[in-house]
Design a protein around this motif. Sequence first.
Motif, short mmCIF file in Angstrom:
data_model
loop_
_atom_site.label_atom_id
_atom_site.label_comp_id
_atom_site.label_asym_id
_atom_site.label_seq_id
_atom_site.Cartn_x
_atom_site.Cartn_y
_atom_site.Cartn_z
N GLN A 29 17.77 1.54 -6.36
CA GLN A 29 18.00 1.67 -7.85
C GLN A 29 16.99 0.69 -8.41
N GLY A 30 16.28 -0.26 -7.64
CA GLY A 30 15.46 -1.20 -8.45
C GLY A 30 14.18 -0.61 -8.60
N ALA A 31 13.39 -1.47 -9.51
CA ALA A 31 12.09 -1.08 -9.95
C ALA A 31 11.25 -1.81 -8.57
N VAL A 32 10.07 -0.97 -8.10
CA VAL A 32 9.21 -1.66 -7.25
C VAL A 32 7.83 -2.17 -7.80
N GLU A 33 7.46 -3.47 -7.73
CA GLU A 33 6.46 -3.87 -8.47
C GLU A 33 5.28 -4.40 -7.28
N PRO A 34 3.94 -4.78 -7.70
CA PRO A 34 3.00 -5.13 -6.72
C PRO A 34 3.71 -6.60 -6.54
N GLY A 35 3.33 -6.88 -5.14
CA GLY A 35 3.79 -8.38 -4.97
C GLY A 35 5.25 -8.47 -4.21
N ALA A 36 6.01 -7.40 -4.59
CA ALA A 36 7.51 -7.34 -4.09
C ALA A 36 7.68 -7.01 -2.62
N ARG A 37 8.81 -7.19 -2.13
CA ARG A 37 9.10 -7.04 -0.84
C ARG A 37 9.29 -5.35 -0.60
N LEU B 259 2.88 4.22 -3.04
CA LEU B 259 3.22 2.91 -2.69
C LEU B 259 2.46 2.60 -1.64
N GLU B 260 1.75 1.34 -1.67
CA GLU B 260 0.93 0.78 -0.86
C GLU B 260 1.19 -0.58 -0.46
N TYR B 261 1.08 -1.10 0.90
CA TYR B 261 1.44 -2.39 1.30
C TYR B 261 0.63 -2.61 2.43
N ALA B 262 0.50 -4.03 2.65
CA ALA B 262 -0.16 -4.63 3.67
C ALA B 262 0.61 -4.32 5.01
N TRP B 263 0.22 -4.18 6.14
CA TRP B 263 1.02 -4.38 7.34
C TRP B 263 0.31 -5.77 8.24
N PRO C 228 3.58 -7.56 1.61
CA PRO C 228 4.16 -7.46 0.31
C PRO C 228 3.38 -6.18 -0.25
N VAL C 229 4.02 -5.23 -1.16
CA VAL C 229 3.56 -4.25 -1.85
C VAL C 229 2.24 -4.81 -2.64
N THR C 230 1.03 -3.70 -2.60
CA THR C 230 -0.06 -4.01 -3.11
C THR C 230 -0.50 -3.06 -4.33
N GLU C 231 0.07 -1.89 -4.35
CA GLU C 231 0.00 -0.89 -5.57
C GLU C 231 1.27 0.03 -5.39
N VAL C 232 1.41 0.34 -6.73
CA VAL C 232 2.66 1.03 -7.04
C VAL C 232 2.18 2.14 -8.00
N LYS C 233 2.53 3.34 -8.11
CA LYS C 233 2.31 4.39 -9.09
C LYS C 233 3.49 5.28 -8.97
N HIS C 234 4.63 4.94 -9.86
CA HIS C 234 5.93 5.65 -9.43
C HIS C 234 5.71 7.16 -10.29
N PRO C 235 6.13 8.24 -9.62
CA PRO C 235 6.72 8.36 -8.32
C PRO C 235 5.73 8.77 -7.32
#
Length: 296
Positions: A199-207, A231-235, A221-228
């Motif tokens: 339900q929550g919004a996903v933003e860069p820097g978020a978990r 979603l990209e993040y570092a591992w 952390p999340v590095t890039e988001v373009k809903h829907p």
Amino acid sequence: MTADELTTVDGRPALRMERRLAHPVEQVWRALTEPERLNRWYPFPVASLDLRVGGAIRFDDGEGTTMDGVVVELDPPHRFAFSEHAPEEMGREGDDIARFELEPDGDGCLLVFTHVFDDRPGAASYAVGWDTCLGALRAVADGREPEWAAPPPSALEEAVDRFGLGAGRIEEASGEAVLTVERQLARPADEVWSMLAGQGAVEPGARVPEGFRAVGVEAGPVTEVKHPALLEYAWTDGGARAGRVRWELSPGTGHGARLEVVQTAEAADRGRLAEALPAWEARVREVGRRAAGLEP
């Protein structure tokens, strides 16, 4: 009798589907080649057909989308094949080939249909769609009006598993090792995104939401988001960045989205991706099954 397989023709993916029909070859041939009959079961309406090798076919859905085709094989009443050149907005890379072969079989005939294309992950939705169309062809050959019942979403998932389309791959590109798992889904991108993100919004820097993770892959952390759509993040490995994970939802074949999950690493760390591959295959399969309503 029905028999479906995913094979290759001239190095391209191809669906081969067999159907036994309770009609002589000549009767089914008319349903394949006479436009007024063909348009009752073929998925894209034929506006014109010049029935000779090299003859042009014009497809027109009446809503602004047209395709051009060419008859590439013709041996009445046994073999009919044509190419389809889709417009750029349909996202196809090359011309598809549709081939119909008829042979007598007792008091009926055996139809062998082959569809040659480039989009291998789309084979499952092609198979589900063609099964519906070939059922409609049977009705037309029977002299009945086809009943166009929508196949259940589970049919897509069954085809993905049957053809082994859930397997991922690891390649090297630009000095990196790249893991990729793709799957055609039964629901559109916005619905799948909500399923993954909650339900929550996903933003860069978020978990990173749990829906976008795989067992054994440490998420930074999340590095890039373009809903829907993205979603990209570092591992990470022991807290240090080791590569990236990228989820993309794009228009697919059929009515659902295409999911592509990519994990990258240094080329020397290819073994780490090999260890992660089963987890990503299982995770993407779970997403597909949830989208199809097969899992909660």
